[in-house]
Motif scaffolding. Sequence first.
Motif, PDB file in Angstrom:
ATOM      1  N   GLN A  27      13.422  54.519  92.953  1.00 60.66           N
ATOM      2  CA  GLN A  27      12.332  54.023  93.368  1.00 60.66           C
ATOM      3  C   GLN A  27      10.923  54.600  92.775  1.00 60.66           C
ATOM      4  OE1 GLN A  27      12.001  53.732  97.551  1.00 60.66           O
ATOM      5  NE2 GLN A  27      14.081  54.092  97.920  1.00 60.66           N
ATOM      6  N   ASP A  30      10.524  53.139  89.318  1.00 60.41           N
ATOM      7  CA  ASP A  30      10.060  51.572  89.434  1.00 60.41           C
ATOM      8  C   ASP A  30       8.291  51.618  89.552  1.00 60.41           C
ATOM      9  OD1 ASP A  30      12.610  50.453  89.218  1.00 60.41           O
ATOM     10  OD2 ASP A  30      12.542  50.394  91.507  1.00 60.41           O
ATOM     11  N   GLU A 205      13.128  43.306  85.374  1.00 58.30           N
ATOM     12  CA  GLU A 205      14.064  44.381  85.662  1.00 58.30           C
ATOM     13  C   GLU A 205      14.588  44.987  84.214  1.00 58.30           C
ATOM     14  OE1 GLU A 205      17.860  45.628  88.693  1.00 58.30           O
ATOM     15  OE2 GLU A 205      17.195  43.712  88.609  1.00 58.30           O
TER      16      GLU A 205
END
Length: 361
Positions: A27, A30, A205
């Motif tokens: 996370q 990201d 992604e």
Amino acid sequence: MASDLVTKAKEAFIDDHFELAVDLYSQAIDINPNNAELFADRAQANIKLNNLTEAVADANRAIELDRSTTRAYFRKGFACLKLEEYETAKAALETGASLAPGDSRFISLIKQCNELIAEETSHLSKQTPEVPTNTASFPDPQPVSDLSSQASVVPPAKPKYRHEFYQKPDVVVVSIFAKGIPPSCVSVDYGEQILSVNINVPGQEEYHFQPRLFGKIVPANCKFDVLSTKIEIRLAKAEPIHWTSLEYSKEPVVLQRAIVTSGTGSHRPTYPSSKPKGINWDKLEAQVKKEEKEEKLDGDAALNKFFKEIYHDADEDTRRAMSKSFVESNGTVLSTNWKEVGSKKVEGSPPDGMEMKKWEY
């Protein structure tokens, strides 16, 4: 926000919640995808989970972002050592040692790599020995527990791109079907028995593909091309053996030496298949021809087949007679007697109840 996630990830790691640590680091990545430290820390958590190829990929990404990150070299070397990638491990550890002179952790693992490489070289016909468990006893820069402990493996996510491979005696060609990828967004790294592919397109992604390969390769002779519809990777085999799969398996496998053909004759390439035996195309073709010849037909189909067989087996005069009579009579007469039809025009002979008509164009 990212700093809070990193703090929680480190706490989860200390509490041996390694899967949670990986998730929290992911996370944070990201949010901040260019932070080398995050990839190096996630590599450590992946080592704990025994996700070794993922750990190598994270370490490679950390090194790509910041070549001065010594922890990334150490974790890449450690993971490669457990994967029995001794040459790759040694190269990473030596680079890390040059950045941290006097660090005993690097010196100890380099020594183990040298011993294992020497043992592997002198016993090529024997199975590569397992990495001694005391490799995990060397301290990491962070105050964490022993790296040798393991937890359950995290199930891999569904791949974003499809891939397949085929092989020749000396090379394995891997195709990753990704359309319209800019070459600058693709990075490929090779180990002795590991392939690491990273596709990082802005706004999409990130894609990772890090299989441990069935057999060893020669990294210096490997190369890849980014095409319009796919990424094609050519892996140079260290030995001319037949790979039964792309990825390494712990199941016992009977190694087969690849057959190298010589001469100018044509040779059909072989592709991996789930079927136990390959298809004999010559035999299949002969069988189809036999079935066509023996096929039972009715009506016009049977009549046409009969005329084809006559024409196929006939001599030159008979073929000329058949062609001339059929064309000149507009398909109403078919004669096999050249002496009868060769010297005159063959008039049409319509069936009873029908008449010939001349079409005007």
